[in-house]
Enzyme design. Structure first.
Site, mmCIF file in Angstrom:
data_model
loop_
_atom_site.group_PDB
_atom_site.id
_atom_site.type_symbol
_atom_site.label_atom_id
_atom_site.label_comp_id
_atom_site.label_asym_id
_atom_site.label_seq_id
_atom_site.Cartn_x
_atom_site.Cartn_y
_atom_site.Cartn_z
ATOM 1 N N CYS A 24 0.837 -1.204 0.000
ATOM 2 C CA CYS A 24 0.000 0.000 0.000
ATOM 3 C C CYS A 24 0.879 1.265 0.000
ATOM 4 O O CYS A 24 1.700 1.461 0.896
ATOM 5 C CB CYS A 24 -0.909 -0.037 1.235
ATOM 6 S SG CYS A 24 -1.809 1.488 1.475
ATOM 7 N N CYS A 27 0.479 3.427 3.136
ATOM 8 C CA CYS A 27 1.169 2.861 4.302
ATOM 9 C C CYS A 27 2.659 3.183 4.227
ATOM 10 O O CYS A 27 3.298 3.466 5.249
ATOM 11 C CB CYS A 27 0.961 1.350 4.370
ATOM 12 S SG CYS A 27 -0.649 0.889 5.028
ATOM 13 N N ASP A 50 -1.570 16.280 -2.588
ATOM 14 C CA ASP A 50 -1.769 15.265 -3.621
ATOM 15 C C ASP A 50 -0.704 15.458 -4.707
ATOM 16 O O ASP A 50 -0.396 16.579 -5.108
ATOM 17 C CB ASP A 50 -3.175 15.404 -4.222
ATOM 18 C CG ASP A 50 -3.572 14.167 -5.009
ATOM 19 O OD1 ASP A 50 -4.475 13.446 -4.553
ATOM 20 O OD2 ASP A 50 -2.972 13.927 -6.086
ATOM 21 N N HIS A 66 -4.262 1.338 8.507
ATOM 22 C CA HIS A 66 -4.692 0.918 7.162
ATOM 23 C C HIS A 66 -6.152 0.483 7.210
ATOM 24 O O HIS A 66 -6.477 -0.621 7.624
ATOM 25 C CB HIS A 66 -3.819 -0.221 6.629
ATOM 26 C CG HIS A 66 -4.230 -0.662 5.257
ATOM 27 N ND1 HIS A 66 -3.714 -0.100 4.105
ATOM 28 C CD2 HIS A 66 -5.128 -1.578 4.849
ATOM 29 C CE1 HIS A 66 -4.285 -0.664 3.048
ATOM 30 N NE2 HIS A 66 -5.153 -1.572 3.477
ATOM 31 N N HIS A 114 -6.404 2.695 0.539
ATOM 32 C CA HIS A 114 -6.171 3.066 1.939
ATOM 33 C C HIS A 114 -6.988 4.342 2.138
ATOM 34 O O HIS A 114 -6.774 5.324 1.413
ATOM 35 C CB HIS A 114 -4.661 3.302 2.141
ATOM 36 C CG HIS A 114 -4.250 3.711 3.523
ATOM 37 N ND1 HIS A 114 -3.183 3.118 4.176
ATOM 38 C CD2 HIS A 114 -4.724 4.663 4.363
ATOM 39 C CE1 HIS A 114 -3.029 3.702 5.366
ATOM 40 N NE2 HIS A 114 -3.954 4.635 5.493
ATOM 41 N N HIS A 116 -8.726 7.701 2.497
ATOM 42 C CA HIS A 116 -8.200 9.073 2.467
ATOM 43 C C HIS A 116 -9.322 10.027 2.110
ATOM 44 O O HIS A 116 -10.204 9.696 1.327
ATOM 45 C CB HIS A 116 -7.045 9.216 1.471
ATOM 46 C CG HIS A 116 -7.359 8.703 0.097
ATOM 47 N ND1 HIS A 116 -7.351 7.351 -0.208
ATOM 48 C CD2 HIS A 116 -7.719 9.344 -1.037
ATOM 49 C CE1 HIS A 116 -7.685 7.199 -1.479
ATOM 50 N NE2 HIS A 116 -7.918 8.376 -2.003
ATOM 51 N N HIS A 118 -10.140 13.740 0.504
ATOM 52 C CA HIS A 118 -9.578 14.821 -0.307
ATOM 53 C C HIS A 118 -10.107 16.137 0.237
ATOM 54 O O HIS A 118 -11.322 16.288 0.417
ATOM 55 C CB HIS A 118 -10.055 14.701 -1.760
ATOM 56 C CG HIS A 118 -9.605 13.454 -2.468
ATOM 57 N ND1 HIS A 118 -8.566 13.445 -3.379
ATOM 58 C CD2 HIS A 118 -10.049 12.178 -2.423
ATOM 59 C CE1 HIS A 118 -8.408 12.215 -3.874
ATOM 60 N NE2 HIS A 118 -9.304 11.430 -3.302
HETATM 61 P P1 5GP Z 1 -8.384 8.208 -5.100
HETATM 62 O O1 5GP Z 1 -8.600 8.175 -6.578
HETATM 63 O O2 5GP Z 1 -7.955 6.859 -4.562
HETATM 64 O O3 5GP Z 1 -9.530 8.792 -4.338
HETATM 65 O O4 5GP Z 1 -7.209 9.219 -4.840
HETATM 66 C C1 5GP Z 1 -5.880 8.848 -4.719
HETATM 67 C C2 5GP Z 1 -5.083 10.113 -4.800
HETATM 68 O O5 5GP Z 1 -3.776 9.838 -4.372
HETATM 69 C C3 5GP Z 1 -4.986 10.668 -6.222
HETATM 70 O O6 5GP Z 1 -5.521 11.978 -6.257
HETATM 71 C C4 5GP Z 1 -3.491 10.620 -6.527
HETATM 72 O O7 5GP Z 1 -3.048 11.722 -7.274
HETATM 73 C C5 5GP Z 1 -2.873 10.577 -5.147
HETATM 74 N N1 5GP Z 1 -1.611 9.860 -5.075
HETATM 75 C C6 5GP Z 1 -1.340 8.639 -5.588
HETATM 76 N N2 5GP Z 1 -0.079 8.282 -5.305
HETATM 77 C C7 5GP Z 1 0.460 9.305 -4.598
HETATM 78 C C8 5GP Z 1 1.748 9.512 -4.024
HETATM 79 O O8 5GP Z 1 2.641 8.683 -4.096
HETATM 80 N N3 5GP Z 1 1.944 10.672 -3.357
HETATM 81 C C9 5GP Z 1 0.967 11.618 -3.246
HETATM 82 N N4 5GP Z 1 1.285 12.728 -2.577
HETATM 83 N N5 5GP Z 1 -0.258 11.450 -3.772
HETATM 84 C C10 5GP Z 1 -0.511 10.307 -4.445
HETATM 85 ZN ZN ZN Z 2 -2.350 1.292 3.704
#
Ligand code: 5GP
Ligand code: ZN
Length: 130
Positions: A24, A27, A50, A66, A114, A116, A118
């Site tokens: 992950c 994580c 992000d 997690h 995991h 999160h 926004h």
């Molecule tokens: P989801 O689509 O799962 O709701 O959002 C995941 C978010 O994590 C996306 O907006 C993506 O740009 C961000 N993200 C993915 N990998 C990384 C990373 O390694 N570092 C950071 N800072 N953001 C990430």
């Molecule tokens: Zn995780």
């Protein structure tokens, strides 16, 4: 010897419940394995920018524990969720955000498994890109 085995079994159970999923990304960010600047860190939550922002302000608020997604939350996660919202409030106040959006993705809209939240704000908050 038996006590030690019992202890290790208990520890393994706790690890499964609270700790990382090996592959992950979040994580790895939480543990420091993947270096990321934390805007806020508390004992239960981290917040960081992000990597691919869809608005001027695009911060991810992430529990250290997690938890897979917003629909896999259990009673024992309550304090983690409260803490996530406390951190959101702090970020809103610190950045003097007059208008903002807090969002969870799920299912095929969720790319990182995991939990999160926004935090989006700024001139144009592109909801569809999220
Ligand atoms: P989801 O689509 O799962 O709701 O959002 C995941 C978010 O994590 C996306 O907006 C993506 O740009 C961000 N993200 C993915 N990998 C990384 C990373 O390694 N570092 C950071 N800072 N953001 C990430
Ligand atoms: Zn995780």
């Amino acid at each position: 010897m038996i006590r030690r085995v019992k202890f290790l079994a208990k520890e393994a159970q706790l690890r499964v419940k609270y700790m990382t999923s090996k592959d992950c990304i979040f994580c790895k960010i939480v543990s420091g394995e993947m270096k990321t600047n934390f805007i806020v860190e508390t004992d239960k939550v981290v917040a960081f920018n992000d990597i691919n922002p869809v608005s001027d302000v695009h911060i991810l608020i992430v529990p250290k524990k997690h938890i897979e997604s917003a629909v896999e939350i259990s009673d024992s996660d309550a304090s983690d969720l409260v803490e996530m919202h406390r951190v959101a409030k702090k970020l809103v106040e610190d950045n003097k955000l007059e208008a903002f959006r807090l969002a969870y993705n799920g299912g095929r809209f969720q790319h990182v498994g995991h939990l999160h939240m926004h935090l989006l704000a700024g001139q144009k908050v592109d909801w569809k890109k999220l």
